[in-house]
Scaffold this active site. Structure first.
Site, PDB file in Angstrom:
ATOM      1  N   ASP A 172     -44.711  27.160  -4.104  1.00 12.36           N
ATOM      2  CA  ASP A 172     -43.373  26.544  -4.206  1.00 12.36           C
ATOM      3  C   ASP A 172     -43.494  25.018  -4.099  1.00 12.36           C
ATOM      4  O   ASP A 172     -42.664  24.361  -3.472  1.00 12.36           O
ATOM      5  CB  ASP A 172     -42.397  27.103  -3.161  1.00 12.36           C
ATOM      6  CG  ASP A 172     -40.934  26.830  -3.558  1.00 12.36           C
ATOM      7  OD1 ASP A 172     -40.698  26.203  -4.619  1.00 12.36           O
ATOM      8  OD2 ASP A 172     -40.032  27.236  -2.801  1.00 12.36           O
ATOM      9  N   HIS A 204     -34.649  34.165  -7.073  1.00 16.52           N
ATOM     10  CA  HIS A 204     -34.449  33.270  -5.923  1.00 16.52           C
ATOM     11  C   HIS A 204     -33.297  33.916  -5.164  1.00 16.52           C
ATOM     12  O   HIS A 204     -32.145  33.814  -5.572  1.00 16.52           O
ATOM     13  CB  HIS A 204     -34.097  31.860  -6.422  1.00 16.52           C
ATOM     14  CG  HIS A 204     -33.545  30.945  -5.372  1.00 16.52           C
ATOM     15  ND1 HIS A 204     -34.209  29.809  -4.964  1.00 16.52           N
ATOM     16  CD2 HIS A 204     -32.403  30.976  -4.641  1.00 16.52           C
ATOM     17  CE1 HIS A 204     -33.489  29.193  -4.029  1.00 16.52           C
ATOM     18  NE2 HIS A 204     -32.383  29.877  -3.824  1.00 16.52           N
ATOM     19  N   HIS A 249     -40.551  33.349  -2.846  1.00 19.62           N
ATOM     20  CA  HIS A 249     -40.542  32.768  -1.486  1.00 19.62           C
ATOM     21  C   HIS A 249     -39.844  33.596  -0.408  1.00 19.62           C
ATOM     22  O   HIS A 249     -38.845  33.173   0.167  1.00 19.62           O
ATOM     23  CB  HIS A 249     -39.994  31.332  -1.509  1.00 19.62           C
ATOM     24  CG  HIS A 249     -38.782  31.090  -2.356  1.00 19.62           C
ATOM     25  ND1 HIS A 249     -37.616  31.789  -2.216  1.00 19.62           N
ATOM     26  CD2 HIS A 249     -38.572  30.213  -3.371  1.00 19.62           C
ATOM     27  CE1 HIS A 249     -36.744  31.343  -3.092  1.00 19.62           C
ATOM     28  NE2 HIS A 249     -37.297  30.390  -3.807  1.00 19.62           N
ATOM     29  N   HIS A 275     -43.249  23.531  -9.139  1.00 19.84           N
ATOM     30  CA  HIS A 275     -42.244  22.672  -9.789  1.00 19.84           C
ATOM     31  C   HIS A 275     -42.957  21.423 -10.289  1.00 19.84           C
ATOM     32  O   HIS A 275     -43.431  20.621  -9.503  1.00 19.84           O
ATOM     33  CB  HIS A 275     -41.124  22.311  -8.805  1.00 19.84           C
ATOM     34  CG  HIS A 275     -40.338  23.498  -8.348  1.00 19.84           C
ATOM     35  ND1 HIS A 275     -39.274  24.015  -9.071  1.00 19.84           N
ATOM     36  CD2 HIS A 275     -40.481  24.312  -7.279  1.00 19.84           C
ATOM     37  CE1 HIS A 275     -38.790  25.074  -8.440  1.00 19.84           C
ATOM     38  NE2 HIS A 275     -39.504  25.285  -7.350  1.00 19.84           N
TER      39      HIS A 275
END
Ligand SMILES: [Zn+2]
Length: 430
Positions: free
Chosen positions: A307, A181, A234, A64
């Site tokens: 992440d 996600h 993740h 990110h």
């Protein structure tokens, strides 16, 4: 362009299946020699690496960068500085910026900014749905032409199963990758940490493993029925690993990643209402952590992704319930991965594979590795170097790491990108 001779390297290159002791010559930024013993030459600086690892530049498919819109947390420039300090020369920028990357203009903006920064490669991931609202698909064709490498509503799941199915069918037209996600929002609702013994002790609302497992299963089934390519972001639970393992056996086109915190920490890290251990999915139990490690070992998990989720102190120094989810991860991924090597769980080759070949295969990125003819895109890792994790020693604009104050062992010390030195911890190259 760089001219340098690295003596006594341990070359670990999963692209070319090479693991060997050698000297490495770089001239004009390009690898020109890789041999047992290269004689130093006039005008070319010689550095004795004393057995340190030389690996292909690492690839993180889940970063990110926060730009556009939240530049107080991170910018493309500071994110890239953090990336190269962590040994990464390629990062995939997740699309939940402000505005989100749901149009070709945002995709082009990110690519343009990254080029100006000129430190590493940024590959934008675009959203699956407009404004991540989960209702209307974005223009996959336009976004791919603008340079997007995959689609994800990361930060949020695609709640509506029919929309997710449509997205996978639409992606199939381009053989594009959908990154899920996976979270059942209704089950996760109000939860702020893992649901279990620790949440009961702390009196906090929990998120059950099932919130992840159910959605992983849904998305795997939809990938199976549509034939589209799916990547699960993740992965944190034992059951999710098992669902993906069995799907792979059936030939479903599914890949997945986990993040270093899921194989390094458990819910115990939340003790004392530590907001630096708050993330989504949450840190789970020891049983889950062991299952994640087994998934990395047996190849069920394709890659390690950070992440990297920068947040300012404003969003972290507050009540646990109100604190933002996520931690920075680019600079600590290598030392945390090295722990698995030192424990004998992964071989050095396996670890490097999970951070280079693995992510490249997921997103379809071609890289050459460490071989003569290639422009130098590589990382020198010192497996023993002590790394004190302090705000002063971090290159990210944010410092939200649960490892703050700890001394980790091993890290990237030199990073070369496109034949130039972009990170040099000890000033050895320059
Ligand atoms: Zn996510």
């Amino acid at each position: 362009m760089l001219d340098i001779l690295f003596k006594n390297c341990t070359i670990i290159d999963p692209f070319n299946r090479v693991e060997t002791k050698a000297d490495l010559l770089i001239e004009g930024g390009r690898i020109t020699g890789l041999e047992r013993d290269i004689t130093p030459r006039d005008g070319i600086k010689t550095i004795n690496l004393q057995g340190r690892w030389v690996v292909p530049g690492l690839v993180d498919i889940h970063t990110h960068l926060r730009e556009p819109g939240e530049e107080y947390k991170e910018t493309i420039l500071t994110g890239l500085k953090s990336a190269v300090a962590g040994g990464f020369t390629t990062v995939c920028a997740m699309p939940n910026t402000r505005p989100p990357n749901d149009s070709a203009s945002v995709t082009r903006f990110i690519i343009g900014r990254a080029r100006e920064c000129n430190l590493g490669r940024v590959l934008p991931v675009a959203t699956i749905t407009k404004a991540q609202k989960g209702t209307e698909l974005t223009e996959f064709g336009d976004l791919l032409s603008a340079g997007a490498v995959a689609f994800s509503d990361d930060g949020l799941p695609v709640k509506n199963s029919r929309i997710m199915r449509l997205a996978l069918e639409y992606a199939l037209n381009f053989d594009a990758l959908i990154i899920s996600h996976s979270e059942d929002l209704e089950l996760a609702r109000h939860g702020v940490m893992n649901e279990g013994r620790m949440s009961t002790t702390l009196g906090l609302m929990g998120i059950p493993n099932a919130a992840e497992d159910i959605q992983v299963y849904r998305d795997v089934r939809l990938a199976e029925t549509t034939g589209a390519r799916l990547h699960i972001a993740h992965v944190s639970t034992k059951e999710a690993v098992e669902i993906i393992r069995s799907a792979k056996r059936r030939g479903v086109r599914v890949t997945c990643e986990t993040a270093p915190h899921y194989f390094s920490l458990t819910e115990e890290a939340v003790e004392g209402y530590n907001t630096l251990a708050k993330m989504n999915p949450p840190l789970r139990t020891e049983e889950d952590r062991e299952a994640i490690i087994e998934g990395l070992r047996d190849g069920t998990i394709d890659c390690i992704a950070t992440d990297h989720a920068p947040h300012s102190t404003l969003e972290k120094e507050c009540e646990f319930e109100k604190a933002a989810n996520g931690i920075i991860g680019l600079e600590t991924a290598v030392p945390l991965g090295l722990r698995l090597v030192k424990k004998g769980v992964l071989s050095p080759m396996q670890l490097v594979e999970l951070m280079t070949v693995g992510p490249c295969k997921v997103i379809g990125l071609e890289k050459g590795g460490v071989r003569p003819g290639e422009l130098a895109d590589l990382t020198v890792i010192d497996p023993e170097c002590a790394f004190h994790v302090t705000p002063q020693n971090l290159c990210s604009k944010s410092h939200n790491s649960p490892f703050l104050g700890e001394t980790l062992e091993g890290r990237a010390v030199i990073t070369l990108f496109e034949g130039r030195c972009v990170f040099d911890l000890h000033g050895m190259v320059s």
